[in-house]
Each structure stands twice: as C-alpha cells, then as structure tokens.
Design an enzyme around this catalytic site. Structure first.
Site, PDB file in Angstrom:
ATOM      1  CB  ILE A 435      74.393  47.335  99.623  1.00 52.63           C
ATOM      2  CG1 ILE A 435      74.823  46.531 100.855  1.00 52.63           C
ATOM      3  CG2 ILE A 435      75.163  46.842  98.423  1.00 52.63           C
ATOM      4  CD1 ILE A 435      76.245  46.777 101.324  1.00 52.63           C
ATOM      5  CB  SER A 437      68.652  49.729  95.997  1.00 50.13           C
ATOM      6  OG  SER A 437      68.852  48.440  96.504  1.00 50.13           O
ATOM      7  CB  CYS A 520      62.975  38.263  86.302  1.00 48.65           C
ATOM      8  SG  CYS A 520      61.838  36.925  86.532  1.00 48.65           S
ATOM      9  CG  ASP A 603      77.295  48.154  93.665  1.00 50.72           C
ATOM     10  OD1 ASP A 603      77.805  48.137  94.799  1.00 50.72           O
ATOM     11  OD2 ASP A 603      76.228  48.740  93.401  1.00 50.72           O
ATOM     12  CB  CYS A 647      75.665  40.205  96.524  1.00 46.37           C
ATOM     13  SG  CYS A 647      75.362  40.849  94.915  1.00 46.37           S
ATOM     14  CG  HIS A 698      68.936  37.723  98.869  1.00 52.67           C
ATOM     15  ND1 HIS A 698      70.152  38.161  99.341  1.00 52.67           N
ATOM     16  CD2 HIS A 698      68.900  38.059  97.574  1.00 52.67           C
ATOM     17  CE1 HIS A 698      70.809  38.728  98.343  1.00 52.67           C
ATOM     18  NE2 HIS A 698      70.082  38.680  97.266  1.00 52.67           N
ATOM     19  CB  CYS A 730      72.481  42.462  98.800  1.00 50.76           C
ATOM     20  SG  CYS A 730      72.659  42.712  97.019  1.00 50.76           S
TER      21      CYS A 730
END
Ligand code: GLN
Ligand code: ZN
Length: 757
Positions: A435, A437, A520, A603, A647, A698, A730
């Site tokens: 995706i 990164s 964050c 994106d 996502c 995640h 993601c």
C-alpha cells in the site's frame, strides 16, 4: 451561576506520554505498575487543567479505547480474550491488538475489529455480540479513576457510553438481534449507576450520540425503554449528543426521562431555539458552544450575543461545554513556540478552549465588563483572521472557477485502458503489491528529525533517504513482489507531508490527536487558499523507478483524505477547499506521469469517514468528493494506471460512488472483517480491478500462506480472479521488518500457489 463542564479531555498527553508508555509496556520494557502510574499521572494533570470547571469528566481516560473500556465494564470482552481470572490488562490488550500465534506457546487471537468513531478520525474497537452474550458489571476501572478524582478534589462527572449507543456501535457475530440484548444490558447499567451513586456522584454524562443519526422506530423505542428503566437510578443523567443535528429525534431527545440534555451547537446551531422551547422546565440544557473538533478560536462576543438572552431565560438551567470530547484536538497551543505567530493567534487547543468556556461563563454571570480585556483580544484575533490577505489567493480562485467536467474524465473506458495497461506493464495474474509505506525504522525517523533540526544538510539527507529507498526496492525485488513502491521513508505522515509543501497550510509541532490505541496523528492546519508551488514527490519516485525494471507505483494522498485529515477552515464550505486541493494534487499526478511513472496511487483512505452521519446527506457529499478525486486522477493517459486505496472503509453502501471514481485498481481493508466487506460485490458488479487486503497490518500477527489463499478464494467468489490483486490492507510503516518480511513472503507464496492452481 452557569455550570461549566467538559465532555472529555485528550488522554494521550501533551507530549504523547501515554503512547510511549504503552509501547514500552507492549515491548516488555515497562511493567504494569509503571504503565498504570503513567495513566494516573496524566489523569491528575488533566484534572488540574480542568479545575476551573464546575464539573470535570472522569472515565474519559482510556489505555486504548473508550468503547473497549465500556465492553470491559459491561463484562463483554469476547471469549477469546481469555479466562476472566486472568490478568485483566492482558485480556484487554488481547482484544485491542490481537496475539500472534508465534508470540506465545498458546494460540493466536485475532484483534477486535476497528472502525471509525462516527465521522471522526478516531477508531474504536467494535463490541461483539452473539447468542451467548451476557453482561456482568466490572466497575473496577471506573471506580479506580473516580477514587483518584475524588482524592484530587475534582467535582467528578463520570462519563459512560449509553446502553443504546453501545449496542448500536457493536456487531452481532451471528444472527442475534442487538436490540434483543437490551433487557440483559439495562440491569447492568442500573447497577453501574447505583455503584457510582454510592460513591457520592451526582451527575453522570451518558453519551447517546446515535441521536444525531437516522433511527428507525425500534432504536427509538429502545432509547425510550432504556431511559425509562434507568430513571429509577439515584443519579442525575446528562443525556449527551454530539457530531450532528437531532432533527427528527429532537422531540425524543427532549422527552427522555433524564435530568439534562447536551447539544452540539457547532453542528446544530439551528436547533437551540427549538430545544429551548421543547425541553421540560426541570431539565438542564448543556450547550456545546466551543468547537471540540476544530482548532479555531471561538468568536466569543458573537457567542455572547445569542447566549445572553438565553441565559436570561434559562438561568441556572444553562450549562456550557465544548461541543464534544476534546479528544479530537491537541492539548496546548502554548507548546507551539515556533508556529507562524500571526496564524497562532487565530487558534485554540484543548487548554485554550477550556479558557474560552470559562470566559463565556464569567461574562454571562458577571457581565462582559469583567472580562473586557479578554474579549477585546479575542475580537481582535477573530478580526485579524477575517481580514488577513494570507487567506485568499485570487489565482487559486480563478483556477477553481475554470474547472470543467472534462477534467474529471479519462479518455477511454476501463476495458480499453486495462488492455493497454496490461500490454505495457506485463503483470502476472494475482499481481502482488503493497500500500505504500514500509517500516519506519528508528534510523529513518532519526534521519528526518536531524534534517528538520538542521543537523543534516540537504545533500546528506537526500543520500540517506535514497539509501533507504534503495534498500526498500531491493527487499521488494528479493521478496518477488510485482509492483514496487519507494517506501515513503521521507514521509512522517501521509497528509502532513503534502500539507508542508502546499501553500495555505501551517503546522503544529505537538498537535497530536489520537487515531487509535497508541497511534496519533498531527493534522496540519489548513487556513487559506491552496496551491502547489513545486513538485512534491517526483524526485524520490523517479529515483526509485531508476533502481528497478519492475513497475514502480508513485504514491500520493488524495484531496478528500487531505481534507478529512486536516483541521480545515470553517469560513468556507468543505467542498470549495477540497476542489482547491484537487487541483494541486492533479498537478503532481501529471508531473509524475511526465517523469515516466506508469502507476500512480492516490490514497483516499479517509473518503468514507467524511460521510455525513445521516444517509440522506450522503449524496451531496459523495458528489463533490468523487468529483474532486476524478479531477485529481483523471487527467492522465490511458496507459497510466491509477490506483486508489481505502482503509477501514466499510463501503458496501457507497460502492457505486467508489466505482464512479473510476480508478483502475482499488486496494481496500478487509482482513479484520474476514472479507465481509466483499458482500458489497454481491449486489453490485464492481467494474475495475481490486485488491482486498489479506494481511492485517494493525496487528502484529503474521498471516499464514494458507490463510491468505483461503481469503483470496473467498474474494474470487465475488470478483473475477483476473481482476484480483494481492496486498496488505494498509501501509506497513508501523510494523517492523521482521514482521513484514515473513508476511510478504506468505503473500507472494500465496500468489504463486493461486497462479499454479
Ligand atoms: N500509502 C499510505 C501508506 O502506505 C497509505 C496509508 C493509509 O491508507 N492510511 O502508509
Ligand atoms: Zn490504509
């Protein structure tokens, strides 16, 4: 006296203390006691920040997520969390984050599904229900925090999620009707309220934000039942709504048997008058007059103009608060010592917002004269923003006015384009890609930080990032991926990176806002008309492409996502801001194409979260959002393949709009919901290529090859195999290489197995 209160304070900490403590704890570098101590420290500090308020929130603090907290309070952690005699924190984090089979000598546990908290960029862990769901009170967390608050001398107002919203937020894992659980749930709420009353609590904030959504008669009935049943409790309930207008639920909200109602005046200014009329005379009306989701100063004098007569009328019944929890804004503007000083005067973060609240209350109680100086300085800041020449750029206004529908259309239809692209790109069946990164290692972060601080020169920085790109491309070649990426080492954040290079933005240094768990984001602040002075990504992408013969995908963030993840101006419609962004990113797309990049991903991770809460408002949002994407993407030649990525987007209900974007390939999140997302494709035959995410990035779990194959089989039941891609769900920036490598090996092996079969 006007009662002032707050709905929730940002819990991550001014310097993200909670994030760092959590991550050390998860790595085994911090013990439980030390983690809890960090929590206690933050809560006490935040209560001190709120000591001027009549009532401060308690229980708004969470180690991961307030909805997961509620699940735990209600004894509704999924069974896979572990036995109830096990360490509570382990059980809690097991659902928050999952447990990899490799992690322990026991079995893997999949994390709870995460989804957006209403229309914000905060994600909560979805409560799970099934036929065996039984609730049982565990009030430990809340009572511990309450005891701390009482010790700290806080006039505590516990905050809980209301029973009907709790059910509404959850998902039934079998065919159990969520509302059928209400009867079992209400006694537990009754006990909870009783426990809090026993501790001397007078007021409880009970959040029912679903009142701003479209509710059918069953849900409305459930609200009635719930509050009639809780009416017997010996506490006063402040029924709290936020993020929207009550509209057809207004009368219901006014009539539920509670002691007070909170309204988000920022979203529903037009409802104040009607509510004032409807609300029974014994009830408190709490008005959320300070924007809890944006960072602009409140125009205090303008607010007082309409609040004064209302105060006359309501007297003690008038309460004031921010519109919603301040979870959605950064902690303190005073940390921003390096921000453009002019723009800084236009802003207010959490601490400043509470000051504004205080000023309003004092002005109402004692007259404007007693705070004349503060009001004058507020008025001059508000005026300086209105009049600033830095906000408007005539050139940008002209370009937006000159947009034509043709700018949003590709030259040919998908069939034609896809044939041309196939000839060009020569990809195998089930092409594999990522995706964008790759792991953001400590070295990468240090390199960026040093460059930022001026400790690295431009050339040194460029060499170091190029080296990262080189290694990343090499690793992808070794893994055998088909479409490569440069890895995004130069980007701290997919929105901030672009914002920094666009005209019309400023940045905070510490303006962190929690996205989920310890994650964050630092939303950039869009204050003026948007333009792109020069190319933003072309050099890096061109360099990456020069390293490989495989196709390399250029990576951009789309206008809707930039909009939805920024703090945006409140002085013009979002649509107008979005079109300005679209024109700026379109230029970047065309520059990438001209530089020989054949695949460009734009994106739109946040497209869905911009959806208005009520379905009846969706169409108008989707119309301008999709148009903005099309203007961004569709100026390219047929041979250029456009990808987009979303996502955590349950897009079953917006699939037609997604199809209208006309991206050649779309990659989506699916793995946490077990390909449930693909249900969308039952009723609607999605016309273009699609990559359903097969690796849940995640969670630290590494998926097995067979698991990926089986997910792809499921996908192939809905989408023709020749239009399927294989990818994670993601970007991989939060993972480590030793998680990513085996996962991607599994992915590539799965693709091979599928091709052979
Ligand atoms: N290209 C981005 C990345 O890989 C996309 C991230 C996202 O969708 N949130 O990091
Ligand atoms: Zn994503």
């Amino acid at each position: 006296m006007v009662t002032t209160h707050n709905l929730g304070f940002p819990r991550i900490g001014e310097r993200r203390e909670l994030k760092f403590a959590l991550e050390s704890y998860w790595k085994g570098e911090l013990n439980e006691a030390a983690l809890q101590e960090t929590g206690t420290g933050l809560r006490n500090r935040h209560w001190r920040d709120q000591q001027q308020l009549t009532l401060a929130p308690v229980g708004d603090f969470s180690l991961y997520d307030q909805v997961l907290d509620m699940s735990s309070t209600l004894g509704n952690l999924p069974v896979r969390a572990g036995e109830s005699d096990e360490n509570e924190l382990n059980r809690y984090f097991r659902i928050a984050r999952g447990r990899s089979p490799a992690d322990s000598n026991c079995c893997g546990v999949h994390a709870g599904e995460m989804t957006k908290w209403f229309d914000t960029n905060y994600h909560y862990i979805v409560p799970e229900f099934d036929a065996n769901t039984r609730f049982a009170l565990d009030s430990t967390r809340l009572l511990t925090q309450l005891a701390e608050a009482i010790r700290a001398g806080v006039n505590a107002k516990p905050v809980i999620i209301g029973p009907v919203t709790y059910l509404w937020l959850g998902k039934s894992k079998d065919s159990t009707d969520r509302l059928s659980l209400l009867d079992d749930l209400l006694p537990v709420y009754g006990q909870l309220l009783q426990r809090l009353a026993d501790e001397g609590v007078e007021w409880i904030q009970i959040d029912e934000p679903i009142l701003v959504t479209e509710l059918d008669s069953q849900w409305r009935h459930a609200l009635n039942r719930a509050y009639h049943s809780l009416k017997a409790s010996p506490v006063k309930l402040l029924l709290t709504t936020y993020f929207g207008q009550l509209r057809d639920n207004l009368q219901l909200a006014c009539e539920l048997p509670v002691a007070g109602l909170h309204l988000d005046v920022i979203s529903a200014p037009n409802e104040v008058a009607r509510i004032t009329d409807w609300l029974p005379g014994h009830k408190v009306l709490s008005l959320g007059v300070i924007d809890g989701r944006n960072i602009w100063k409140t125009d205090l004098s303008a607010a007082l103009d309409w609040l004064e007569p209302l105060h006359q009328k309501l007297g003690e019944r008038l309460w004031l608060a921010p519109s919603c929890s301040l979870l959605h804004v950064p902690v303190d503007l005073n940390s921003e010592t390096t921000m453009d000083p002019e723009i800084r005067t236009w802003l207010a973060f959490a601490r400043q917002k509470l000051k504004e609240l205080q000023l309003l209350a004092r002005a109402l109680d004692e007259g404007r004269e007693v705070v004349a100086n503060e009001l004058a300085s507020n008025a001059s800041a508000v005026l300086s923003r209105k009049d600033s020449t830095r906000v408007t750029d005539p050139e940008v206004r002209r370009s937006v006015a000159a947009i034509t529908p043709a700018m949003g259309r590709r030259n040919s239809d998908f069939q034609t384009r896809s044939a041309l692209q196939a000839r060009h790109l020569r990809l195998p069946r089930y092409p594999t890609t990522t995706i964008g990164s790759f792991p953001q290692t400590r070295e990468i972060r240090e390199t960026r930080l040093k460059f930022r601080k001026g400790e690295l020169g431009q050339d040194e920085y460029q060499n170091l990032i190029r080296e990262e790109i080189r290694q990343c491309v090499r690793k992808q070649e070794d893994l055998g991926l088909d479409v490569l990426v440069h890895g995004e080492a130069e980007r701290n954040d997919m929105v901030e990176y672009f914002g920094e290079q666009l005209e019309g933005y400023v940045f905070s240094r510490f303006g962190w806002v929690q996205s989920y768990g310890s994650r964050c984001v630092k939303p950039p602040i869009l204050f003026g008309d948007i333009s792109r002075p020069s190319a933003m990504t072309v050099d890096w992408i061109r360099y990456a492409q020069s390293l490989t013969d495989k196709p390399l995908k250029g990576m951009l963030t789309g206008p809707v996502t930039i909009l939805n993840w920024s703090f945006v101006r409140d002085d013009q419609p979002r649509k107008d801001t979005c079109l300005q962004l679209a024109l700026a990113i379109r230029k970047e797309v065309l520059d990438l194409e001209a530089a020989g990049v054949n695949i460009i991903q734009i994106d739109e991770a946040a497209l869905r979260e911009g959806l208005p809460l009520r379905q009846s408002d969706w169409q108008s949002y989707l119309d301008w959002a999709i148009e903005a994407f099309r203007i961004t993407a569709n100026g390219v030649k047929d041979e250029t393949q456009i990808h987009t990525h979303m996502c955590y987007s349950e897009f079953n209900d917006i699939i037609e709009a997604i199809a209208r974007m006309d991206a050649d390939v779309i990659t989506i999140e699916t793995s946490r919901s077990d390909m449930e997302l693909l249900d969308a494709f039952k009723g609607f035959s999605y016309p273009n290529d699609i990559g359903p995410g097969v690796y849940d990035i995640h969670s630290p779990n590494v998926p097995a090859t067979e698991q990926i194959v089986s997910l792809m089989h499921k996908a192939a039941e809905r989408i023709p195999a020749e239009r399927l891609w294989i990818n994670p769900d993601c970007g991989l920036k939060t993972r480590s290489w030793d998680e990513v490598v085996p996962a991607l090996e599994g992915m590539v092996a799965a693709a091979r197995a599928l091709r052979e079969a």
